[in-house]
Every structure is written in C-alpha cells, then in structure tokens.
Motif scaffolding. Structure first.
Motif, PDB file in Angstrom:
ATOM      1  N   ILE A  86       0.815  -1.206   0.000  1.00 57.25           N
ATOM      2  CA  ILE A  86       0.000   0.000   0.000  1.00 57.25           C
ATOM      3  C   ILE A  86       0.853   1.262   0.000  1.00 57.25           C
ATOM      4  CG2 ILE A  86      -1.776   1.288   1.240  1.00 57.25           C
ATOM      5  CD1 ILE A  86      -2.783  -1.267  -0.073  1.00 57.25           C
ATOM      6  N   ILE A  87       1.942   1.287   0.788  1.00 51.78           N
ATOM      7  CA  ILE A  87       2.725   2.528   0.885  1.00 51.78           C
ATOM      8  C   ILE A  87       3.882   2.573  -0.104  1.00 51.78           C
ATOM      9  CG2 ILE A  87       2.109   2.811   3.311  1.00 51.78           C
ATOM     10  CD1 ILE A  87       4.931   1.955   4.032  1.00 51.78           C
ATOM     11  N   GLY A  88       3.950   1.599  -1.011  1.00 50.76           N
ATOM     12  CA  GLY A  88       4.889   1.696  -2.122  1.00 50.76           C
ATOM     13  C   GLY A  88       6.219   1.021  -1.946  1.00 50.76           C
ATOM     14  N   GLY A 119      13.229   0.345  -1.978  1.00 50.42           N
ATOM     15  CA  GLY A 119      12.226   0.299  -0.920  1.00 50.42           C
ATOM     16  C   GLY A 119      12.386   1.432   0.073  1.00 50.42           C
ATOM     17  N   LEU A 120      13.632   1.729   0.454  1.00 49.73           N
ATOM     18  CA  LEU A 120      13.889   2.832   1.384  1.00 49.73           C
ATOM     19  C   LEU A 120      13.476   4.175   0.779  1.00 49.73           C
ATOM     20  CD1 LEU A 120      17.340   2.148   3.110  1.00 49.73           C
ATOM     21  CD2 LEU A 120      15.075   2.133   4.151  1.00 49.73           C
ATOM     22  N   ILE A 121      13.803   4.365  -0.498  1.00 47.89           N
ATOM     23  CA  ILE A 121      13.412   5.610  -1.158  1.00 47.89           C
ATOM     24  C   ILE A 121      11.893   5.747  -1.192  1.00 47.89           C
ATOM     25  CG2 ILE A 121      13.412   6.830  -3.372  1.00 47.89           C
ATOM     26  CD1 ILE A 121      16.218   5.682  -3.863  1.00 47.89           C
ATOM     27  N   ALA A 122      11.207   4.634  -1.448  1.00 51.05           N
ATOM     28  CA  ALA A 122       9.741   4.668  -1.488  1.00 51.05           C
ATOM     29  C   ALA A 122       9.170   5.077  -0.130  1.00 51.05           C
ATOM     30  CB  ALA A 122       9.196   3.301  -1.907  1.00 51.05           C
ATOM     31  N   VAL A 123       9.703   4.502   0.958  1.00 50.88           N
ATOM     32  CA  VAL A 123       9.244   4.861   2.304  1.00 50.88           C
ATOM     33  C   VAL A 123       9.517   6.335   2.578  1.00 50.88           C
ATOM     34  CG1 VAL A 123       9.618   4.503   4.772  1.00 50.88           C
ATOM     35  CG2 VAL A 123       9.478   2.551   3.255  1.00 50.88           C
ATOM     36  N   ALA A 124      10.723   6.793   2.225  1.00 50.06           N
ATOM     37  CA  ALA A 124      11.095   8.192   2.483  1.00 50.06           C
ATOM     38  C   ALA A 124      10.181   9.152   1.725  1.00 50.06           C
ATOM     39  CB  ALA A 124      12.551   8.420   2.089  1.00 50.06           C
ATOM     40  N   VAL A 125       9.873   8.832   0.467  1.00 49.20           N
ATOM     41  CA  VAL A 125       9.011   9.702  -0.332  1.00 49.20           C
ATOM     42  C   VAL A 125       7.592   9.726   0.240  1.00 49.20           C
ATOM     43  CG1 VAL A 125       7.953  10.042  -2.600  1.00 49.20           C
ATOM     44  CG2 VAL A 125      10.372   9.441  -2.422  1.00 49.20           C
ATOM     45  N   ALA A 126       7.073   8.540   0.621  1.00 48.59           N
ATOM     46  CA  ALA A 126       5.722   8.480   1.183  1.00 48.59           C
ATOM     47  C   ALA A 126       5.622   9.284   2.476  1.00 48.59           C
ATOM     48  CB  ALA A 126       5.319   7.026   1.432  1.00 48.59           C
ATOM     49  N   LEU A 127       6.630   9.152   3.342  1.00 46.35           N
ATOM     50  CA  LEU A 127       6.624   9.902   4.596  1.00 46.35           C
ATOM     51  C   LEU A 127       6.772  11.402   4.354  1.00 46.35           C
ATOM     52  CD1 LEU A 127       8.806   7.609   6.903  1.00 46.35           C
ATOM     53  CD2 LEU A 127       6.328   7.933   6.972  1.00 46.35           C
ATOM     54  N   THR A 128       7.603  11.770   3.382  1.00 46.29           N
ATOM     55  CA  THR A 128       7.802  13.193   3.078  1.00 46.29           C
ATOM     56  C   THR A 128       6.523  13.815   2.534  1.00 46.29           C
ATOM     57  OG1 THR A 128      10.146  12.804   2.589  1.00 46.29           O
ATOM     58  CG2 THR A 128       9.164  14.835   1.740  1.00 46.29           C
ATOM     59  N   LEU A 141      -1.717   9.193   4.164  1.00 45.27           N
ATOM     60  CA  LEU A 141      -0.685   8.179   3.960  1.00 45.27           C
ATOM     61  C   LEU A 141      -1.036   7.259   2.800  1.00 45.27           C
ATOM     62  CD1 LEU A 141       1.925   6.796   4.845  1.00 45.27           C
ATOM     63  CD2 LEU A 141       0.576   5.450   6.458  1.00 45.27           C
ATOM     64  N   ILE A 142      -2.312   6.868   2.724  1.00 48.33           N
ATOM     65  CA  ILE A 142      -2.741   6.007   1.622  1.00 48.33           C
ATOM     66  C   ILE A 142      -2.560   6.716   0.282  1.00 48.33           C
ATOM     67  CG2 ILE A 142      -4.674   4.749   0.628  1.00 48.33           C
ATOM     68  CD1 ILE A 142      -3.511   3.583   3.218  1.00 48.33           C
ATOM     69  N   VAL A 147       0.650   7.675  -4.769  1.00 46.42           N
ATOM     70  CA  VAL A 147       1.571   8.494  -5.562  1.00 46.42           C
ATOM     71  C   VAL A 147       2.894   7.758  -5.771  1.00 46.42           C
ATOM     72  CG1 VAL A 147       2.931  10.631  -5.589  1.00 46.42           C
ATOM     73  CG2 VAL A 147       0.529  10.674  -4.868  1.00 46.42           C
ATOM     74  N   VAL A 148       3.436   7.181  -4.692  1.00 40.33           N
ATOM     75  CA  VAL A 148       4.707   6.463  -4.781  1.00 40.33           C
ATOM     76  C   VAL A 148       4.578   5.261  -5.710  1.00 40.33           C
ATOM     77  CG1 VAL A 148       6.385   5.095  -3.478  1.00 40.33           C
ATOM     78  CG2 VAL A 148       5.518   7.243  -2.532  1.00 40.33           C
ATOM     79  N   ASN A 149       3.467   4.527  -5.584  1.00 38.58           N
ATOM     80  CA  ASN A 149       3.240   3.383  -6.477  1.00 38.58           C
ATOM     81  C   ASN A 149       3.180   3.826  -7.934  1.00 38.58           C
ATOM     82  OD1 ASN A 149       2.987   0.748  -5.186  1.00 38.58           O
ATOM     83  ND2 ASN A 149       1.339   1.663  -3.988  1.00 38.58           N
ATOM     84  N   ALA A 150       2.494   4.949  -8.187  1.00 40.65           N
ATOM     85  CA  ALA A 150       2.381   5.448  -9.561  1.00 40.65           C
ATOM     86  C   ALA A 150       3.747   5.837 -10.121  1.00 40.65           C
ATOM     87  CB  ALA A 150       1.427   6.642  -9.604  1.00 40.65           C
TER      88      ALA A 150
END
Length: 327
Positions: A86-88, A119-128, A141-142, A147-150
């Motif tokens: 879900i969070i990318g 994976g780390l970049i995806a988490v960082a982008v989602a949190l940012t 967050l969803i 956005v990160v998935n796209a």
C-alpha cells in the motif's frame, strides 16, 4: 483462559499448522514426491534437495518476513491499511531490482542491494509527502502510497521500454508477477542472513515497536526516542521486504492480510501477535505456492493468487470499517 495464555496458544497452534503445511508442500507439485521415494530413489532425492526443499523454505521465510513487516508498518504508522504494497515499498523495491537487472545483469547481491535502496526511497518519499500535507491522517498516507506506487510503476514501465526483449524484459516481468519457480538453494542461502538479521532486530525491538503504536507524547514519556526508533524499525522492515522481493519478485497483499488475520485470531495487539502475523503469512504463502504449481498445467505467478485473496479481503475491511463508523 487468560488473554496472554490465549495469545500464546494461538501462536503455538499457528506454528503447528505452518509446520504441517510446510511438510505437505514438500510433497505436492507437478512431480509428486513421497518421503519413501526421497529415501530410496536418487532422482526423487535430487529433485527434492535441489528444487522442492529450497522453494518451500523460501515460501515459508518469505511469508513469515512479509507478515512481520506488514505488522510493523501497521503499528508504526498506526494505520490498518499500511503494508509493503500500500505505501509503495514493494513497487519501489521492484523498480530498484529492475534497475539492477538493466545496469548490472541481475546479480543477486546487486539486485538485493538496489531492491533495498528502492524500498527505502519509497518509504522516504511516502513519509515526506505525508509530512508536507496539511492533513496527516490515514487517508493522506494512503494517497502518498498511491503516488509512490504510480511513480514506481512509471519508472518500471520506462525501464521495460529500454530493456532487451529477449533477456532483460523477461527478468523484469518476473519481478512484477512474483514466483518461486527459479528458487535454488544458492538463492535461498544468499538472502537468509539478511532476512534473519532483520527479523532478529525487529524481535529485539518488539516492545519499542508496540510503544510506537501509542500517541507520540505517550511513547516519549515511556522512554522511546520516537523519530530515531521509527527510522530503525522501518529500515529493518524494509530490509526484510526488499531481501525477499530480490529473489521472489513482487508478492502482493501478504503484508496486509497476515497482521489482520493475526489480530482477528488473537483479539489484541501483543508482542506475540507480531510473531503470529509471521506464521499466518507463512501459511498463506505456502498455500498459495501449492496452488500455483498444482491447479494448472503451467505455473501461475504467485501474486495472481495472493491478489485474488487480498482484493476481497481489503474490500471486507473497508465495509467493516464503515459499519463500525456508523455504529
């Protein structure tokens, strides 16, 4: 029965069920293998040791790791829909793995390293994105995960466009669908230390993980350094997710399903519930792998089966949440 005893009993039963499915999985497939044949037939023994055993072990470890990671994401983000999908994290890891295939020929260490980085970049982008938003609730967050998935899928499609159709494109497609067909003992052993390290770290920090599920002020009062602990825990959860994806490809919904089923069984958030999430994830992925290699003449990609299970379950969670809100 006291609540703690009930939770421990659930975990013990889940461990026994997981062990039973594991033993069953070792004998089922397009080439059925009996335990007697393993002891007496050289060909059966070779198929068992080189193909069936590492594949089944990888399915168990992958399910266990994704179940634990999903539970950690949900507790840390205080969000029942948070998961590697879900969070990318999963799509970010796949994009990283695809980059390694194109740039470094798909070596196991390069693929695992870039999958972890993605994976780390995806988490960082989602949190940012969540932090930059004026609203920081579950919906934000969803949406950040969407956005990160796209973005990850766009990068993945761009890399597919530039990939060699005969060699690299097929390897990239492997990651996007997920499969245990190409698992060997070498691949399994290569990721096992990374997954083991991440899981040990998460189990040692289990108390802090549960405290992160409280309000930030309460966690600080109980002595938890929220910001640094959140980074450590998310890095470990992303590490085991990326390590699994680096050899299996994307596996959908296990990280979302397993923690919810574990909480439905245990009826509480408890340190043992984290372990129970792992056993449930192992059971689900072992069953999915059995079906993937048994119900059709050709092997079905694992994410097709997990998505067929996870999609309706996610819809049920949405309907259940709506009923609770109206109630």
């Amino acid at each position: 029965m006291k609540k703690n005893q009930f939770v421990f009993a659930c975990a013990a039963i889940a461990a026994l069920v997981t062990a039973g499915i594991f033993l069953l999985s070792l004998t089922i497939g397009r080439y059925p293998i009996s335990w007697e044949a393993v002891m007496t037939d050289a060909i059966a023994a070779r198929v068992f040791l080189t193909l069936r055993l590492p594949r089944t072990c990888m399915a168990l470890i992958a399910g266990f790791a994704l179940g634990i990671a999903g539970c950690v994401y949900q507790v840390v983000f205080q969000n029942p829909l948070a998961s590697p999908d879900i969070i990318g994290v999963a799509s970010g890891s796949c994009a990283g793995a695809a980059f390694a295939i194109l740039s470094f020929g798909g070596g196991i260490f390069a693929t695992a390293g870039f999958a972890f980085t993605g994976g780390l970049i995806a988490v960082a982008v989602a949190l940012t994105l969540t932090a930059l938003s004026r609203r920081r609730g579950m919906l934000t967050l969803i949406l950040s995960g969407i956005v990160v998935n796209a973005l990850s899928q766009s990068l993945l499609m761009l890399m597919k466009l530039t990939a060699d159709p005969e060699r690299e494109l097929a390897s990239i497609e492997f990651w996007t669908m997920g499969s245990f067909a190409d698992i060997t003992m070498r691949k399994f052993v290569s990721v096992l230390p990374v997954v083991f390290f991440g899981l040990i770290g998460l189990f040692l920090l289990c108390r802090q993980i549960l405290l992160l599920g409280l309000n930030e002020e309460d966690a600080l009062m109980l002595g938890v350094s929220v910001t640094s602990m959140r980074r450590i825990v998310l890095s470990l959860a992303t590490l085991i997710t990326a390590a699994v994806i680096s050899v299996t490809g994307m596996i959908s919904f296990i990280g979302l399903l397993a923690p919810h089923i574990a909480r439905l069984l245990a009826r509480t958030n408890h340190s043992i519930t984290v372990t129970l999430s792992g056993f449930v994830g192992g059971c689900l992925l072992l069953l999915a792998d059995i079906l993937a290699r048994s119900i059709a003449s050709t092997e079905i990609p694992i994410s097709i089966l997990t998505s067929l299970l996870g999609g309706p379950f996610l819809f049920w969670l949405m309907c259940r949440g709506k009923e609770e809100n109206h109630g």
